[in-house]
Design an enzyme around this catalytic site. Structure first.
Site, PDB file in Angstrom:
ATOM      1  N   ASN A   9      -2.397  -1.835  -8.770  1.00 36.00           N
ATOM      2  CA  ASN A   9      -3.463  -2.835  -8.673  1.00 36.00           C
ATOM      3  C   ASN A   9      -4.627  -2.371  -9.538  1.00 36.00           C
ATOM      4  OD1 ASN A   9      -5.391  -4.719  -7.971  1.00 36.00           O
ATOM      5  ND2 ASN A   9      -5.742  -3.889  -5.919  1.00 36.00           N
ATOM      6  N   TRP A  10      -4.780  -3.003 -10.691  1.00 36.45           N
ATOM      7  CA  TRP A  10      -5.823  -2.598 -11.631  1.00 36.45           C
ATOM      8  C   TRP A  10      -7.214  -3.074 -11.229  1.00 36.45           C
ATOM      9  CZ3 TRP A  10      -3.554  -3.381 -17.258  1.00 36.45           C
ATOM     10  CH2 TRP A  10      -2.596  -2.389 -17.489  1.00 36.45           C
ATOM     11  N   LYS A  11      -7.292  -3.936 -10.229  1.00 40.00           N
ATOM     12  CA  LYS A  11      -8.587  -4.454  -9.790  1.00 40.00           C
ATOM     13  C   LYS A  11      -9.350  -5.022 -11.000  1.00 40.00           C
ATOM     14  CE  LYS A  11      -8.365  -1.372  -5.878  1.00 40.00           C
ATOM     15  NZ  LYS A  11      -9.094  -0.543  -4.880  1.00 40.00           N
ATOM     16  N   HIS A  96      -6.353  -8.719   0.090  1.00 37.86           N
ATOM     17  CA  HIS A  96      -6.794  -7.332  -0.093  1.00 37.86           C
ATOM     18  C   HIS A  96      -8.135  -7.133   0.610  1.00 37.86           C
ATOM     19  CE1 HIS A  96      -8.171  -3.664  -2.089  1.00 37.86           C
ATOM     20  NE2 HIS A  96      -6.903  -3.442  -2.414  1.00 37.86           N
ATOM     21  N   GLU A 165      -2.902  -1.059   4.242  1.00 43.42           N
ATOM     22  CA  GLU A 165      -3.967  -0.351   3.532  1.00 43.42           C
ATOM     23  C   GLU A 165      -5.099  -0.032   4.503  1.00 43.42           C
ATOM     24  OE1 GLU A 165      -5.947  -2.648   0.547  1.00 43.42           O
ATOM     25  OE2 GLU A 165      -6.376  -4.251   1.954  1.00 43.42           O
ATOM     26  N   GLY A 171      -9.777   4.342  -2.166  1.00 44.59           N
ATOM     27  CA  GLY A 171     -10.738   4.837  -3.136  1.00 44.59           C
ATOM     28  C   GLY A 171     -11.652   5.933  -2.627  1.00 44.59           C
ATOM     29  N   SER A 204      -5.495   5.706  -1.573  1.00 40.03           N
ATOM     30  CA  SER A 204      -5.568   7.028  -2.217  1.00 40.03           C
ATOM     31  C   SER A 204      -4.186   7.620  -2.479  1.00 40.03           C
ATOM     32  CB  SER A 204      -6.423   7.984  -1.377  1.00 40.03           C
ATOM     33  OG  SER A 204      -7.768   7.545  -1.324  1.00 40.03           O
ATOM     34  N   GLY A 225      -4.107   1.959  -6.413  1.00 41.38           N
ATOM     35  CA  GLY A 225      -5.316   1.525  -7.091  1.00 41.38           C
ATOM     36  C   GLY A 225      -5.648   2.408  -8.273  1.00 41.38           C
TER      37      GLY A 225
END
Length: 241
Positions: A9-11, A96, A165, A171, A204, A225
């Protein structure tokens, strides 16, 4: 047998030029990746068209990060299922925690997006999980069961991926203990009508913990991520032992 799904997921990262540079290093690293592993990149909308061309014929599937419930209409800033499938998108992330936290996503709108994704031929990745406060208050199980009950109304569980998640691990560098992630994912599976739904862990995920994560019997993949933004890092995750 449950499918393994490894998703990056590149956000809100990577321009088109940066995405092409990423693929130059990433795709050659997949030459020996087992074919049964479903690998996908969920990228910003601006990258979808060019990556659809660049990924054609490769092992990697294309995913989006959101989809609206309407086929078209006056919904500024949104994107529809037909717009995504037209350019070769196969998967879409729905619900998300960042969408729920920053953009007012609710279980009701998540449910509408899930139904729309399936209606237009996309496989949705439904994200569920608890905050640190909810975990500390002992609400993890009840919250996740509630999310599943509301999110999955009229959703076809034969065309679905779920990602657990824990929000406190996204993160932050804090990874949920693998045995605990396995336990919660087992709880999620027990709530489903279809026990073969692939269930991922997200939070993470890194090259140094992927092998331990994927050794857990209930975990069918990961939603990655930050570690998916660097080609060598994500390749190591995809090629877990």
């Amino acid at each position: 047998m449950r499918k393994i799904v490894i998703a990056g997921n590149w956000k809100m990262f990577k321009t088109q030029a940066e995405s092409q540079e990423f693929l130059k290093e990433f795709l050659p690293a997949l030459e020996e990746t087992p074919q049964e592993r479903e690998v996908l990149l969920c990228v910003p909308f601006t990258d979808l068209a060019i990556l659809s061309q660049s990924l054609h014929g490769s092992l990697v599937q294309l995913g989006a990060q959101n989809v609206h419930w309407a086929e078209n209409g006056a919904y500024t800033g949104e994107i529809s299922g037909p717009m995504l499938t037209e350019i070769g998108v196969r998967y879409v992330i729905v619900g998300h925690s960042e969408r729920r936290q920053f953009f007012g996503e609710t279980d009701e709108t998540v449910n509408l997006r899930l139904q729309a994704a399936q209606k237009y031929g996309l496989t949705p990745i439904l994200c569920v999980g608890e905050t640190k406060q909810q975990r500390d208050s002992g609400e993890t199980e009840s919250l996740i069961v509630s999310q599943l009950d509301k999110d999955l109304i009229n959703v076809d569980q034969t065309n679905l991926v779920i990602a657990y998640e824990p929000i406190w691990a996204i993160g932050t560098g804090d990874t949920c203990e693998t045995t605990e992630a396995n336990r919660v994912i087992g709880l999620i599976r027990s709530q489903l009508k279809n026990s073969d739904v692939p269930i991922q862990y997200g939070g993470s995920v890194k090259p140094n913990n992927i092998d331990e994560i994927m050794a857990q019997p209930e975990i069918d993949g990961v939603l990655v991520g930050g570690a998916s933004l660097e080609a060598a890092s994500f390749a190591r995750i995809v090629n877990y032992l």
